[in-house]
Write an enzyme that holds these catalytic residues in place. Structure first.
Site, PDB file in Angstrom:
ATOM      1  N   HIS A   1     -40.338  31.523  22.633  1.00 49.73           N
ATOM      2  CA  HIS A   1     -41.313  32.341  23.360  1.00 49.73           C
ATOM      3  C   HIS A   1     -42.739  31.910  23.006  1.00 49.73           C
ATOM      4  O   HIS A   1     -43.047  31.654  21.846  1.00 49.73           O
ATOM      5  CB  HIS A   1     -41.178  33.814  22.969  1.00 49.73           C
ATOM      6  CG  HIS A   1     -39.969  34.493  23.531  1.00 49.73           C
ATOM      7  ND1 HIS A   1     -38.690  34.204  23.121  1.00 49.73           N
ATOM      8  CD2 HIS A   1     -39.869  35.498  24.451  1.00 49.73           C
ATOM      9  CE1 HIS A   1     -37.836  34.992  23.780  1.00 49.73           C
ATOM     10  NE2 HIS A   1     -38.528  35.783  24.585  1.00 49.73           N
TER      11      HIS A   1
ATOM     12  N   ASN B   1     -39.269  28.222  14.558  1.00 54.68           N
ATOM     13  CA  ASN B   1     -39.170  29.322  15.513  1.00 54.68           C
ATOM     14  C   ASN B   1     -38.551  30.572  14.887  1.00 54.68           C
ATOM     15  O   ASN B   1     -39.000  31.685  15.138  1.00 54.68           O
ATOM     16  CB  ASN B   1     -38.346  28.879  16.726  1.00 54.68           C
ATOM     17  CG  ASN B   1     -38.202  29.981  17.755  1.00 54.68           C
ATOM     18  OD1 ASN B   1     -39.170  30.605  18.163  1.00 54.68           O
ATOM     19  ND2 ASN B   1     -36.969  30.232  18.183  1.00 54.68           N
TER      20      ASN B   1
END
Length: 342
Positions: A156, A188
């Site tokens: 994201h 991440n």
């Protein structure tokens, strides 16, 4: 890439830009100014005689200048369409983004968080699924299959954790137009997640926090001494570029009209980062991000209103408590998709 390297790139770009600008204005200053074209009207006046009325005045009409048609018309191409570049602007409830059709990644994603928005917990990421963005033309679209067994997470840019105030808003963060391929373990699922948490914690001091996030494709120096840009492309056929770095530009507002704004710019490598690495090590001048990305972030923010974020607060990440929550999130993601992502 270290702050020194990014600053060096920024400085080199600044020197080149300054030289080009100086040359341009020097050329304009020294160039002779052509006089404006004028049309001359010739008037012939006869001398009157005593025996009759004055002779009429004869006016010679101006002869229009013949203008040759141009030999070529490059703009005639536009009758068939404008080549681009085209950026797909996507305004949504929790974010506004601009999609780069060439890399199949967003160029930038802007979001806004406040103490009220992060306090509401009306959404659950277990109810959200990763999905292709069908507003993007198919031939330019990032696809779910591109990430399958790629070794990268669907990372994201505007995090789902910033959109818990609405299930619909959270769902919008799961479109692939808000994703980039990111290293999973160590980035991440770890340091990048702690960095996102740092941004949310800013709302404890600032009533309004605006964040711009996006990918970078930075050059590296090779053994022959030359700088080159090299990045992986995932998919079969190859479709989505893997960024070498990611940036965040943070605007922490004091809430007053015309008030102060604490600015922070950070560039992180798309790679494993040790949890004990200080976040301040990734702080860079905002101009370095602008030159590396080709974007501008604060052209309308006067210097008098600017503060440096990391001088106002401690720029550091919290690891322990947040990591347990991340593991819970990831376990739910793995049960629903072949490639984990946040």
């Amino acid at each position: 890439m270290s702050k020194a390297t990014i600053a060096m790139i920024a400085a080199a770009g600044a020197a080149t830009g300054a030289a080009a600008t100086a040359a341009f204005y020097s050329m304009r200053k020294d160039a002779p100014i052509s006089p404006a074209a004028t049309t001359t009207t010739t008037t012939t006046v006869s001398t009157p005689t005593r025996s009759g009325p004055p002779a009429p005045v004869a006016i010679s009409p101006a002869v229009p200048k013949r203008v040759s048609p141009p030999l070529v018309d490059p703009n005639g191409l536009f009758q068939y369409g404008f080549p681009g570049p085209v950026a797909d602007l996507r305004p949504a409830a929790a974010l506004t983004s601009s999609y780069d059709r060439r890399t199949r990644n967003p160029a930038w994603v802007a979001e806004h968080i406040t103490p009220a928005s992060v306090a509401i917990k009306d959404a659950d990421r277990k109810n959200s699924i990763f999905a292709e963005d069908f507003s993007i033309p198919e031939k330019f679209r990032a696809k779910l299959k591109d990430y399958f067994r790629s070794g990268y997470d669907r990372g994201h840019q505007a995090p789902a954790g910033d959109a818990q105030w609405s299930q619909e808003a959270m769902d919008e963060t799961f479109l692939l137009s808000n994703m980039c391929p990111q290293v999973g373990n160590g980035f991440n699922r770890d340091y990048w997640a702690y960095f996102e948490d740092f941004c949310r914690r800013l709302t404890g001091k600032y009533p309004s926090v605006r964040i711009v996030t996006g990918p970078l494709y930075l050059p590296h120096k090779e053994p022959d001494g030359k700088w080159r840009v090299s990045y992986e492309v995932i998919g079969d056929p190859p479709n989505v570029a893997v960024p070498t770095h990611f940036y965040k530009v943070i605007f922490a507002e004091d809430g007053g009209v015309g008030g102060k704004v604490a600015l922070g710019a950070f560039v992180l490598p798309n790679a494993r980062i040790s949890n004990d690495k200080p976040l301040s090590d990734f702080e860079v001048p905002i101009e370095a991000v602008e030159r590396a990305s080709g974007l501008e972030f604060a052209t309308k923010l006067p210097e008098a209103r600017r503060k440096r974020l990391c001088q106002e607060i401690s720029c550091s990440v919290l690891v322990r408590e947040y990591k347990d929550r991340q593991k819970a999130f990831l376990s739910s993601d793995r049960s629903r998709s072949p490639t984990p992502g946040r």
